[in-house]
Design a protein around this motif. Sequence first.
Motif, mmCIF file in Angstrom:
data_model
loop_
_atom_site.group_PDB
_atom_site.id
_atom_site.type_symbol
_atom_site.label_atom_id
_atom_site.label_comp_id
_atom_site.label_asym_id
_atom_site.label_seq_id
_atom_site.Cartn_x
_atom_site.Cartn_y
_atom_site.Cartn_z
ATOM 1 N N ILE A 110 37.560 32.045 37.957
ATOM 2 C CA ILE A 110 37.579 33.568 38.034
ATOM 3 C C ILE A 110 38.939 34.191 37.557
ATOM 4 C CG2 ILE A 110 37.138 35.856 39.212
ATOM 5 C CD1 ILE A 110 35.168 34.220 41.106
ATOM 6 N N ALA A 111 39.724 33.753 38.175
ATOM 7 C CA ALA A 111 41.298 34.409 37.715
ATOM 8 C C ALA A 111 41.499 34.086 36.166
ATOM 9 C CB ALA A 111 42.507 33.365 38.497
ATOM 10 N N ASN A 112 41.066 33.026 35.812
ATOM 11 C CA ASN A 112 41.111 32.428 34.301
ATOM 12 C C ASN A 112 40.255 33.616 33.500
ATOM 13 O OD1 ASN A 112 41.932 30.758 32.177
ATOM 14 N ND2 ASN A 112 39.968 30.027 32.048
ATOM 15 N N GLU A 113 39.035 33.648 33.807
ATOM 16 C CA GLU A 113 38.084 34.578 33.075
ATOM 17 C C GLU A 113 38.608 36.145 33.006
ATOM 18 O OE1 GLU A 113 35.133 34.243 31.361
ATOM 19 O OE2 GLU A 113 35.349 31.771 31.500
ATOM 20 N N ARG A 114 39.359 36.622 33.937
ATOM 21 C CA ARG A 114 39.537 38.041 34.353
ATOM 22 C C ARG A 114 40.805 38.231 34.115
ATOM 23 N NH1 ARG A 114 35.882 41.916 37.301
ATOM 24 N NH2 ARG A 114 33.924 40.917 37.418
ATOM 25 N N GLY A 115 41.924 37.060 33.922
ATOM 26 C CA GLY A 115 43.350 37.347 33.720
ATOM 27 C C GLY A 115 43.808 38.035 34.857
ATOM 28 N N LEU A 116 43.338 37.537 36.208
ATOM 29 C CA LEU A 116 43.896 38.141 37.497
ATOM 30 C C LEU A 116 44.715 36.766 38.057
ATOM 31 C CD1 LEU A 116 40.640 39.911 38.851
ATOM 32 C CD2 LEU A 116 42.943 41.015 37.898
ATOM 33 N N ASN A 163 43.393 36.529 48.334
ATOM 34 C CA ASN A 163 43.681 37.842 49.445
ATOM 35 C C ASN A 163 42.102 38.625 49.390
ATOM 36 O OD1 ASN A 163 46.225 37.083 49.893
ATOM 37 N ND2 ASN A 163 47.285 38.695 48.459
ATOM 38 N N LEU A 164 41.667 38.697 48.262
ATOM 39 C CA LEU A 164 40.390 39.396 48.180
ATOM 40 C C LEU A 164 39.200 38.478 49.079
ATOM 41 C CD1 LEU A 164 39.057 41.798 47.062
ATOM 42 C CD2 LEU A 164 38.194 40.399 45.304
ATOM 43 N N VAL A 165 39.375 37.327 48.719
ATOM 44 C CA VAL A 165 38.523 36.447 49.717
ATOM 45 C C VAL A 165 38.647 36.500 51.187
ATOM 46 C CG1 VAL A 165 37.721 33.996 50.118
ATOM 47 C CG2 VAL A 165 37.725 34.829 48.065
ATOM 48 N N LEU A 180 35.864 42.906 43.403
ATOM 49 C CA LEU A 180 36.431 42.167 42.373
ATOM 50 C C LEU A 180 36.561 43.286 41.319
ATOM 51 C CD1 LEU A 180 37.338 39.655 40.993
ATOM 52 C CD2 LEU A 180 34.954 38.766 40.626
ATOM 53 N N ASP A 181 35.275 43.676 40.822
ATOM 54 C CA ASP A 181 35.281 44.735 39.680
ATOM 55 C C ASP A 181 36.311 45.935 40.118
ATOM 56 O OD1 ASP A 181 33.273 43.532 38.131
ATOM 57 O OD2 ASP A 181 31.543 44.674 39.088
#
Length: 185
Positions: A140-146, A153-155, A181-182
């Motif tokens: 998800i970090a790779n896909e969203r650039g986060l 931390n969100l988890v 996440l959004d």
Amino acid sequence: MLKNIRTVFVLLFICGIAYPLLMTMLAQVIMPVKAEGSLIKNESGEIIGSEMIGQSFKDPGYFHGRISSINYDAAVSGAPNYSPSNKEMIERTLNDIEEFLNENPTVDKADVPSDLMTNSASGLDPNVSPQGAIVQVPRIANERGLSEKSLYNLVDEYTESRSFGLFGEPRINVLKLNIALDELE
């Protein structure tokens, strides 16, 4: 005979009308959100989903939930009763593991959480284990650039503990996590 017919109608009224209405009214007063289906709405009041029913998230930029053999169709709740030795079940599980590993190349086969590869009893479980979310963070970090740190931390923030500190396991509601996440972006 007339006494029996009256008894049937009295019991029909009590058990079929009065009691259900009373329970519905009590539920609306005591726990109105749950009585309405624990619906999650956006800012404009549009219904996004329910806290109680899982949804399918296929986009690689979102956390994925548990597998559902009923495609998250709440009208047909249930799961197949395959034994662990069932050939179809073994094939499906191996295919699901391969698909998961292709989507999440940083995860070792031995580290794939079992809850992501198995159905719940209803096929509608909205939750995953914290580990089930954590292994998806790099993708998800790779896909969203986060940053991975912000996702970890969100988890942590959305991890719910055992009910009453005693029942069940720690869990994360996938729909709530994906909504948050959004909001990160």
